[in-house]
Design a protein around this motif. Structure first.
Motif, mmCIF file in Angstrom:
data_model
loop_
_atom_site.group_PDB
_atom_site.id
_atom_site.type_symbol
_atom_site.label_atom_id
_atom_site.label_comp_id
_atom_site.label_asym_id
_atom_site.label_seq_id
_atom_site.Cartn_x
_atom_site.Cartn_y
_atom_site.Cartn_z
ATOM 1 N N GLU A 41 0.863 -1.207 0.000
ATOM 2 C CA GLU A 41 0.000 0.000 0.000
ATOM 3 C C GLU A 41 0.885 1.238 0.000
ATOM 4 O OE1 GLU A 41 -3.780 -0.428 2.418
ATOM 5 O OE2 GLU A 41 -2.540 -1.980 3.383
ATOM 6 N N ALA A 42 1.675 1.358 -1.061
ATOM 7 C CA ALA A 42 2.733 2.370 -1.124
ATOM 8 C C ALA A 42 2.211 3.801 -1.127
ATOM 9 C CB ALA A 42 3.604 2.126 -2.357
ATOM 10 N N ASP A 43 0.895 3.968 -1.320
ATOM 11 C CA ASP A 43 0.351 5.324 -1.307
ATOM 12 C C ASP A 43 -0.002 5.794 0.116
ATOM 13 O OD1 ASP A 43 -1.420 3.239 -1.348
ATOM 14 O OD2 ASP A 43 -3.044 4.405 -2.272
ATOM 15 N N ARG A 44 0.031 4.875 1.071
ATOM 16 C CA ARG A 44 -0.256 5.261 2.453
ATOM 17 C C ARG A 44 0.965 5.951 3.058
ATOM 18 N NH1 ARG A 44 -4.822 2.344 4.569
ATOM 19 N NH2 ARG A 44 -4.465 3.597 6.419
ATOM 20 N N ASP A 45 0.782 6.616 4.225
ATOM 21 C CA ASP A 45 1.900 7.353 4.808
ATOM 22 C C ASP A 45 2.932 6.406 5.428
ATOM 23 O OD1 ASP A 45 1.450 7.165 7.889
ATOM 24 O OD2 ASP A 45 -0.520 7.650 6.996
ATOM 25 N N ARG A 46 4.092 6.966 5.737
ATOM 26 C CA ARG A 46 5.201 6.103 6.143
ATOM 27 C C ARG A 46 4.965 5.401 7.470
ATOM 28 N NH1 ARG A 46 10.477 9.724 6.589
ATOM 29 N NH2 ARG A 46 9.668 10.311 4.539
ATOM 30 N N ASP A 47 4.277 6.068 8.404
ATOM 31 C CA ASP A 47 4.028 5.418 9.695
ATOM 32 C C ASP A 47 3.202 4.151 9.523
ATOM 33 O OD1 ASP A 47 5.438 7.119 11.316
ATOM 34 O OD2 ASP A 47 3.763 8.521 11.579
#
Lengths: 304, 304
Positions: A41-47
């Motif tokens: 889910e590379a579009d989600r934020d890094r945390d």
């Protein structure tokens, strides 16, 4: 014979990709004892992404004693600082201190970061096509061309970590100048990008290396010429590496080689033709063996 | 601080050349504690030459405890069998089991054999220009072009001992075909032999690289062109090695580089121009430091 679990040295390998995250508990032989896969889910934020990864690590680790955690990530990375720099497929992780973030939740266990190409090389060298060999050069021919070098079971990355940048090796004086590569460099002449470019220019097709290969197999003269040229360039690159490194084996991976595996016999022959007579019989070029598992296995090998 | 003699690990290094035999007792730092030199008298029979060598070894060793004896010999050699094969300057020693012959008189001390180029590389890497560096490529530009590779203080010779055969590296598609070298190989384009050939063809001179260099320094346009081309070829060769090995340092030795040491700044600049931007500032090319002592020191380092 397998050692009892108590004696066995274990590691957790993490294969961080643009599409999937694979995490596995592996032993010294590269056997996967437990694994856990999910979408990046590379579009989600890094945390969110890092937290997922930590959960997966804890899931495969359970209460086992491990020697450490190894992470393979798309490059560029800063290995020493444990930083992901700016890989195009992981935009929200740019400049992410991934090692520090994981370490803050999983304490007192060493964590190592390496780029995914080197990690795959390590896996193939120790548990795949290079098993039992002293020195292995794993060459990836895909969009670009790069190599991972493994000597005595350990990655050789050079003084600043740039060893294996064979795509920029100059093999002829002229040729197309592509992005920041040298004129006449191997990658500008023999990568998937180069094959696609020639297919477009000389055949008017847009299907990339795969389509050029298909046309060549169907007997198209122009496509056959393109393929012959690519084989010649690759054979020069590999012969140059044989004369400088003399590795025990070359493992030839990457998307282009996958769809062009039928070219291997021809490539071996052309490469041998360029070697000193005493070296001809010692050339070994093989396809990789581990497929999708290479990432987690190699990541684990960063530790043990 | 120097350890007391009792703790110090010592070795005897033997530098067997076509003209001189040099033998020395050295310590781990490459310091010569005692040495003994004499003419090889290469026209005498092998028993005479080897017996001389044994006497010299005993002279420098005296009653000291040593870890072993290292021998540097002109190649080709068979390192594993301890054989000198057929070096042109040592005719009476062809097919000589040098290790066995010495071992029969000096028992219970390990004896190692290596070719002289690798031995010099080892000396420069550990006690010369490469001191303190992790990985060193020592390039010899003389009649031919070759390299010795030292990683973590140890020679890297590859699977069959052929690593460093960089003279046969192809760097352009066309060019003269010389003896058994590849067309367009580095040695065919930039060795002392290549410079002499161009001097003869384009200037009508017979004084070899030295004379071409002298004419270039005197302002001769044709000689300057030849030198510029050679620098270009060498810079491609070194850039290729930088992209594949990324060594900590290149040490550039051999007769041609000795008379062409004024070319070093130009060579550094041209090589840097061919590197990925991030690597440009990390290129280090230096001349060797140890001169004639490299042979015995490196031979000793084969042991310790």
């Amino acid at each position: 014979m397998r050692k009892s679990e108590k004696e066995e040295r274990l590691a957790v390998g993490v294969d961080l990709g643009g599409t999937n995250i694979r995490v596995a508990l592996i032993n010294e032989l590269g056997q996967i004892l437990k694994e856990c896969n999910r979408k990046t889910e590379a579009d989600r934020d890094r945390d969110y992404i890092i937290q997922n990864m930590i959960t997966m690590i804890k899931t495969v680790k359970e209460d086992r004693q491990i020697q450490g955690i190894g992470i393979g990530s798309p490059g560029p990375i800063n290995q020493v600082k444990g930083l992901i720099l700016d890989p195009p497929n992981l935009k929200t992780l740019h400049q992410c201190s991934i090692v520090e973030m994981i370490q803050s939740e999983i304490k007192e266990i060493p964590i190592y970061l390496e780029n995914d190409a080197n990690v795959a090389a390590l896996a193939e060298a120790r548990a795949g096509a290079g098993f039992g060999k002293k020195s292995v050069i794993y060459i990836t021919v895909s969009t670009g061309i790069g190599a991972g070098i493994v000597i005595d079971g350990k990655l050789f990355v050079g003084e600043q970590g740039n060893a294996g940048e064979i795509g920029n090796m100059i093999i002829r004086e002229s040729g197309p100048t592509v992005s920041n590569l040298n004129t006449g460099s191997l990658e500008a002449l023999a990568s998937g990008t180069a094959i696609a470019r020639e297919g477009k220019n000389r055949l008017g097709i847009h299907g990339g290396a795969k389509e050029v290969f298909q046309l060549a197999m169907d007997g198209d003269e122009v496509a056959i010429n393109i393929v012959d040229e690519v084989i010649s360039y690759l054979s020069i690159g590999i012969a140059n590496l044989m004369h400088t490194f003399n590795p025990s084996i070359f493992v030839l991976g990457g998307g282009v080689m996958q769809s062009g595996s039928w070219l291997l016999p021809q490539l071996r022959e052309k490469t041998a033709d360029l070697l000193f007579p005493s070296m001809k019989n010692h050339l070994i070029i093989e396809p990789p063996m581990l497929d999708k598992k290479a990432g987690v296995i190699g990541a684990g090998f960063l530790v043990i």
